[in-house]
Design a protein around this motif. Sequence first.
Motif, PDB file in Angstrom:
ATOM      1  N   ARG A   1       4.213   6.233 -21.183  1.00  0.00           N
ATOM      2  CA  ARG A   1       2.773   6.065 -21.392  1.00  0.00           C
ATOM      3  C   ARG A   1       2.185   7.244 -22.161  1.00  0.00           C
ATOM      4  N   GLN A   2       2.775   8.417 -22.012  1.00  0.00           N
ATOM      5  CA  GLN A   2       2.288   9.601 -22.716  1.00  0.00           C
ATOM      6  C   GLN A   2       2.594   9.530 -24.208  1.00  0.00           C
ATOM      7  N   MET A   3       3.453   8.592 -24.591  1.00  0.00           N
ATOM      8  CA  MET A   3       3.767   8.395 -26.002  1.00  0.00           C
ATOM      9  C   MET A   3       3.102   7.130 -26.541  1.00  0.00           C
ATOM     10  N   GLY A   4       2.242   6.509 -25.725  1.00  0.00           N
ATOM     11  CA  GLY A   4       1.503   5.336 -26.167  1.00  0.00           C
ATOM     12  C   GLY A   4       2.259   4.031 -26.010  1.00  0.00           C
ATOM     13  N   LEU A   5       3.378   4.042 -25.301  1.00  0.00           N
ATOM     14  CA  LEU A   5       4.181   2.822 -25.131  1.00  0.00           C
ATOM     15  C   LEU A   5       3.735   2.051 -23.900  1.00  0.00           C
ATOM     16  N   ARG A   6       4.092   0.776 -23.875  1.00  0.00           N
ATOM     17  CA  ARG A   6       3.933  -0.058 -22.691  1.00  0.00           C
ATOM     18  C   ARG A   6       5.324  -0.346 -22.145  1.00  0.00           C
ATOM     19  N   ALA A   7       5.397  -0.745 -20.880  1.00  0.00           N
ATOM     20  CA  ALA A   7       6.694  -0.946 -20.224  1.00  0.00           C
ATOM     21  C   ALA A   7       7.565  -1.953 -20.966  1.00  0.00           C
TER      22      ALA A   7
ATOM     23  N   LYS B   1       0.823  -1.214   0.000  1.00  0.00           N
ATOM     24  CA  LYS B   1       0.000   0.000   0.000  1.00  0.00           C
ATOM     25  C   LYS B   1       0.857   1.264   0.000  1.00  0.00           C
ATOM     26  N   LEU B   2       2.032   1.189   0.611  1.00  0.00           N
ATOM     27  CA  LEU B   2       2.929   2.346   0.635  1.00  0.00           C
ATOM     28  C   LEU B   2       3.674   2.525  -0.685  1.00  0.00           C
ATOM     29  N   VAL B   3       4.077   1.433  -1.278  1.00  0.00           N
ATOM     30  CA  VAL B   3       4.936   1.491  -2.460  1.00  0.00           C
ATOM     31  C   VAL B   3       4.143   1.696  -3.750  1.00  0.00           C
TER      32      VAL B   3
ATOM     33  N   ASN C   1       3.347   4.024  -9.180  1.00  0.00           N
ATOM     34  CA  ASN C   1       2.481   4.610 -10.205  1.00  0.00           C
ATOM     35  C   ASN C   1       2.939   6.016 -10.579  1.00  0.00           C
ATOM     36  N   MET C   2       3.359   6.779  -9.592  1.00  0.00           N
ATOM     37  CA  MET C   2       3.858   8.129  -9.846  1.00  0.00           C
ATOM     38  C   MET C   2       5.118   8.068 -10.712  1.00  0.00           C
ATOM     39  N   TYR C   3       5.992   7.116 -10.418  1.00  0.00           N
ATOM     40  CA  TYR C   3       7.220   6.958 -11.197  1.00  0.00           C
ATOM     41  C   TYR C   3       6.906   6.570 -12.646  1.00  0.00           C
ATOM     42  N   SER C   4       5.962   5.636 -12.820  1.00  0.00           N
ATOM     43  CA  SER C   4       5.590   5.206 -14.173  1.00  0.00           C
ATOM     44  C   SER C   4       5.028   6.370 -14.977  1.00  0.00           C
ATOM     45  N   ASN C   5       4.212   7.192 -14.337  1.00  0.00           N
ATOM     46  CA  ASN C   5       3.660   8.347 -15.040  1.00  0.00           C
ATOM     47  C   ASN C   5       4.734   9.380 -15.346  1.00  0.00           C
TER      48      ASN C   5
END
Length: 124
Positions: A34-40, A18-20, A25-29
Amino acid sequence: MPAPSLAPFIRARPWLSKLVTPVANMYSNAAGYRQMGLRADDLISEENENVLTALKRLPAKESYDRIYRIRRATQLSLQHKLLPKAEWTKPEEDVPYLGPLLAQIEAEQKEVEQLDTLTVIKAH
């Protein structure tokens, strides 16, 4: 050899998860892919033999989609643009598609290595 992961340790402890999770999610954003339409998994380098083998095993549609996403992101990068917010990759769409194949390939390689180094002991 893949880098060690803390994921199993974190998943086993719900309070730590719950903490991590919000930080992850903040790091991924913030990473911007994702803003360029890519997946990890689109970010995995194709210089490794295992990755090339995994890419060959992808279904045709998934392979086409991967190439399309990478080419679109390259074009956006060259133009210094981002996709409209409606076209960003959503977190629920950002599921691993190459990771499971890589794990399967590594398991197969381990099995082959174990079979190659197998010693037979004759019983009298």
